[in-house]
Design an enzyme around this catalytic site. Structure first.
Site, PDB file in Angstrom:
ATOM      1  N   ASP A  85      61.663 -62.049  23.057  1.00 13.31           N
ATOM      2  CA  ASP A  85      61.874 -60.619  22.786  1.00 13.31           C
ATOM      3  C   ASP A  85      62.825 -60.050  23.848  1.00 13.31           C
ATOM      4  OD1 ASP A  85      61.391 -58.148  21.558  1.00 13.31           O
ATOM      5  OD2 ASP A  85      59.627 -57.730  22.805  1.00 13.31           O
ATOM      6  N   HIS A  86      63.868 -59.370  23.421  1.00  9.99           N
ATOM      7  CA  HIS A  86      64.850 -58.759  24.345  1.00  9.99           C
ATOM      8  C   HIS A  86      65.380 -59.771  25.367  1.00  9.99           C
ATOM      9  CE1 HIS A  86      64.422 -54.663  22.901  1.00  9.99           C
ATOM     10  NE2 HIS A  86      63.140 -54.900  22.807  1.00  9.99           N
TER      11      HIS A  86
HETATM   12  P1  13P Z   1      55.747 -51.111  21.381  1.00 14.93           P
HETATM   13  O1  13P Z   1      55.253 -51.529  22.732  1.00 14.93           O
HETATM   14  O2  13P Z   1      56.103 -49.683  21.328  1.00 14.93           O
HETATM   15  O3  13P Z   1      54.825 -51.543  20.287  1.00 14.93           O
HETATM   16  O4  13P Z   1      57.129 -51.881  21.142  1.00 14.93           O
HETATM   17  C1  13P Z   1      57.134 -53.269  21.055  1.00 14.93           C
HETATM   18  C2  13P Z   1      58.515 -53.796  20.940  1.00 14.93           C
HETATM   19  O5  13P Z   1      59.373 -53.218  20.303  1.00 14.93           O
HETATM   20  C3  13P Z   1      58.833 -55.061  21.604  1.00 14.93           C
HETATM   21  O6  13P Z   1      60.171 -55.389  21.532  1.00 14.93           O
END
Ligand code: 13P
Length: 288
Positions: A85-86
């Site tokens: 993620d990211h």
């Molecule tokens: P939230 O923490 O707002 O659920 O977002 C999660 C997210 O987008 C991880 O990339």
């Protein structure tokens, strides 16, 4: 079942008008809670792992081996994608080398040309390894921006250019924010979502900041092409609230209530409940 790329599961979700949850993990409890629930609901699932969480757990191989072992020993048969993620440019390379089956390259903070060039490089490497790729346009704000009533809106023209790099799914800011939504949040911009969909060459779209978005907005976003919804904060809040209750009720002081297998259990169950609710809301139950 071996871990899979997210490409097929998200194309199916887009075509079937539902979304797959990409739920962030932090440790074994998170991993088991999410995978057991996805299995019970017969739902495809993505496990999101930030680079911070990778570091916390000890490294990319720790994460890959833990997730693979849980899938094997718990007899998980629903499709599971392990997703960075990211990710940074270097982080994506390390994740691919360690056996992640999906990566998000987040070049949204770089100038557009650099974002496009680096995305193309990650796509080539990922696809050569059977790994799916997400990329992002328009940074997604966080709760530290709480005074601002809306997240950023992605530029559709930039979405078009990014969608032409060979990525498998596209994240675009449509007013969504990571973390808790502020009181004055303006809601998702469906006008922008329609423009992004138009520009994205049919790619499945990704909604970040899935925690706390009202159900009607989630459903509308899915109808407009969102096929992956990221959720992190809501599980953290559920875990923390249940753990706080256990301790405030003094249960850790009763008998062997301090045993981590007891102490962490209410939080574990609360996370399972949250995942179950999300799977129902996203419409992915029985789509494995
Ligand atoms: P939230 O923490 O707002 O659920 O977002 C999660 C997210 O987008 C991880 O990339």
């Amino acid at each position: 079942m071996a871990l899979v790329s997210a490409k097929e599961m998200l194309n199916k979700a887009r075509d079937g008008h539902y979304a797959v949850g990409a739920i962030n993990i932090n440790n074994l409890e998170w991993t088991k809670a999410i995978l057991e629930t996805a299995q019970a609901e017969n739902s495809p699932i993505m496990l999101g792992v930030s680079e911070g969480a990778v570091k916390y757990m000890g490294g990319f191989h720790v994460v890959t081996d833990m997730v693979k072992a849980v899938v094997k020993d718990l007899g998980i048969t629903v499709p599971v994608a392990l997703h960075l993620d990211h990710g940074s440019f270097e982080g994506c390379k390390k994740a691919i080398a360690a056996g992640f089956t999906s990566v998000m390259f987040d070049g949204s903070h770089s100038p557009l040309e650099e974002n496009l060039a680096q995305t193309r490089e990650i796509v080539a490497l990922a696809h050569a390894n059977g790994v799916s790729v997400e990329a992002e346009v328009g940074t997604i704000g966080g709760e530290e921006d709480g005074v601002v009533g809306t997240g950023e809106l992605a530029d559709p023209q930039e979405c078009k250019l990014l969608s032409e790099t060979g990525i498998d799914f596209l994240a675009a800011g449509i007013g969504n924010i990571h973390g808790k939504y502020p009181e004055n949040w303006a809601g998702l911009s469906f006008d922008r979502l329609e423009e992004v969909k138009e520009a994205a060459n049919g790619l499945p779209l990704v909604l970040h900041g899935g925690s706390g978005i009202p159900e009607d907005q989630i459903k509308k976003a899915i109808n407009l092409g969102v096929a992956k919804i990221n959720v992190n904060t809501e599980l953290q809040l559920a875990f923390a609230a249940a753990t706080r209750k256990y301790i405030e009720e003094g249960k850790d002081l009763e008998g062997k209530g301090f045993d981590p297998r007891k102490l962490l259990n209410p939080g574990f169950k609360a996370m399972q409940e949250t995942v179950k609710e999300k799977i129902a809301m996203f419409g992915s139950a029985n789509k494995a």
